[in-house]
Design a protein around this motif. Structure first.
Motif, PDB file in Angstrom:
ATOM      1  N   THR A   9       0.857  -1.189   0.000  1.00 13.18           N
ATOM      2  CA  THR A   9       0.000   0.000   0.000  1.00 13.18           C
ATOM      3  C   THR A   9       0.894   1.240   0.000  1.00 13.18           C
ATOM      4  O   THR A   9       2.045   1.181   0.440  1.00 13.18           O
ATOM      5  N   PRO A  10       0.363   2.370  -0.471  1.00 17.52           N
ATOM      6  CA  PRO A  10       1.183   3.592  -0.471  1.00 17.52           C
ATOM      7  C   PRO A  10       1.666   3.944   0.942  1.00 17.52           C
ATOM      8  O   PRO A  10       0.938   3.778   1.921  1.00 17.52           O
ATOM      9  N   ARG A  11       2.878   4.419   1.012  1.00 13.74           N
ATOM     10  CA  ARG A  11       3.455   4.799   2.302  1.00 13.74           C
ATOM     11  C   ARG A  11       2.869   6.113   2.799  1.00 13.74           C
ATOM     12  O   ARG A  11       2.596   7.015   2.016  1.00 13.74           O
ATOM     13  N   LEU A  19       9.640  -2.590   7.188  1.00 11.72           N
ATOM     14  CA  LEU A  19      10.137  -3.943   7.419  1.00 11.72           C
ATOM     15  C   LEU A  19       9.055  -4.941   7.049  1.00 11.72           C
ATOM     16  O   LEU A  19       7.931  -4.860   7.542  1.00 11.72           O
ATOM     17  N   GLY A  20       9.405  -5.895   6.209  1.00  9.97           N
ATOM     18  CA  GLY A  20       8.451  -6.925   5.805  1.00  9.97           C
ATOM     19  C   GLY A  20       8.531  -8.120   6.729  1.00  9.97           C
ATOM     20  O   GLY A  20       9.498  -8.875   6.693  1.00  9.97           O
ATOM     21  N   THR A  21       7.525  -8.284   7.575  1.00  6.61           N
ATOM     22  CA  THR A  21       7.491  -9.394   8.534  1.00  6.61           C
ATOM     23  C   THR A  21       6.665 -10.530   7.934  1.00  6.61           C
ATOM     24  O   THR A  21       5.661 -10.950   8.494  1.00  6.61           O
ATOM     25  N   VAL A  22       7.118 -10.994   6.773  1.00  9.09           N
ATOM     26  CA  VAL A  22       6.422 -12.026   6.010  1.00  9.09           C
ATOM     27  C   VAL A  22       7.372 -13.180   5.720  1.00  9.09           C
ATOM     28  O   VAL A  22       8.586 -12.998   5.682  1.00  9.09           O
ATOM     29  N   ARG A  23       6.791 -14.343   5.531  1.00  9.31           N
ATOM     30  CA  ARG A  23       7.593 -15.542   5.275  1.00  9.31           C
ATOM     31  C   ARG A  23       8.173 -15.550   3.858  1.00  9.31           C
ATOM     32  O   ARG A  23       9.259 -16.059   3.625  1.00  9.31           O
ATOM     33  N   GLY A  28       6.128 -12.316  -8.236  1.00 10.34           N
ATOM     34  CA  GLY A  28       6.125 -11.582  -9.496  1.00 10.34           C
ATOM     35  C   GLY A  28       6.743 -10.192  -9.437  1.00 10.34           C
ATOM     36  O   GLY A  28       6.574  -9.408 -10.364  1.00 10.34           O
ATOM     37  N   VAL A  29       7.438  -9.877  -8.349  1.00 12.10           N
ATOM     38  CA  VAL A  29       8.048  -8.556  -8.195  1.00 12.10           C
ATOM     39  C   VAL A  29       9.559  -8.749  -8.111  1.00 12.10           C
ATOM     40  O   VAL A  29      10.048  -9.573  -7.338  1.00 12.10           O
ATOM     41  N   LYS A  30      10.292  -7.985  -8.891  1.00  8.30           N
ATOM     42  CA  LYS A  30      11.754  -8.055  -8.843  1.00  8.30           C
ATOM     43  C   LYS A  30      12.238  -7.538  -7.495  1.00  8.30           C
ATOM     44  O   LYS A  30      11.715  -6.552  -6.972  1.00  8.30           O
ATOM     45  N   LEU A  37       7.973  -0.223  -4.905  1.00  8.35           N
ATOM     46  CA  LEU A  37       6.541  -0.553  -5.033  1.00  8.35           C
ATOM     47  C   LEU A  37       5.842  -0.636  -3.679  1.00  8.35           C
ATOM     48  O   LEU A  37       4.744  -1.166  -3.572  1.00  8.35           O
ATOM     49  N   ASP A  38       6.493  -0.114  -2.651  1.00  6.96           N
ATOM     50  CA  ASP A  38       5.913  -0.016  -1.301  1.00  6.96           C
ATOM     51  C   ASP A  38       5.634  -1.359  -0.637  1.00  6.96           C
ATOM     52  O   ASP A  38       4.722  -1.469   0.185  1.00  6.96           O
TER      53      ASP A  38
END
Length: 122
Positions: A9-11, A19-23, A28-30, A37-38
């Protein structure tokens, strides 16, 4: 202060480092485009639920919540929560996940755990 956000989502102005707290990284994103790309600037999968626990989220939210909280009681997770809480009193940054509904996402639990460690959140 820590903002808890939905990745992609937009910042918000002044949000700071995300910080991405994801596994898993976004599909599809470089890698070079994650920040632009937020999604996130830094990947921090150590605060994401394990794959076994993620599977519980769709079956039984209460079991998922308890299992994720148990994972976050591990010494390494406790140290990381403490570091982020301390940093929140010095600078602005955000943590997040891809889920649309924060109430049914580990980030709602993560918010509470960070606050229990003394983090300033918004």
């Amino acid at each position: 202060m820590i903002r808890v956000v939905r990745l992609g989502t937009p910042r918000d102005k002044g949000e700071g480092l995300r910080l991405g707290t994801v596994r898993r990284p976004p599909r599809g994103v470089k890698k070079a485009d994650y920040g632009r790309l937020d999604y996130y600037d830094v990947w921090l999968p150590d605060l994401a639920p394990s794959p076994k626990v993620i599977a519980l989220a769709h079956e039984d939210w209460k079991r998922f919540s308890r299992a994720y909280e148990r994972e976050m009681k591990a010494p390494a997770a406790q140290r990381l929560l403490g570091v982020l809480a301390a940093l929140s009193r010095q600078t602005d940054f955000s943590v997040g996940c891809y889920c649309e509904d924060e109430a049914r996402c580990h980030r709602s639990i993560l918010r509470r755990l960070l606050e229990q460690h003394g983090a300033r959140t918004s």
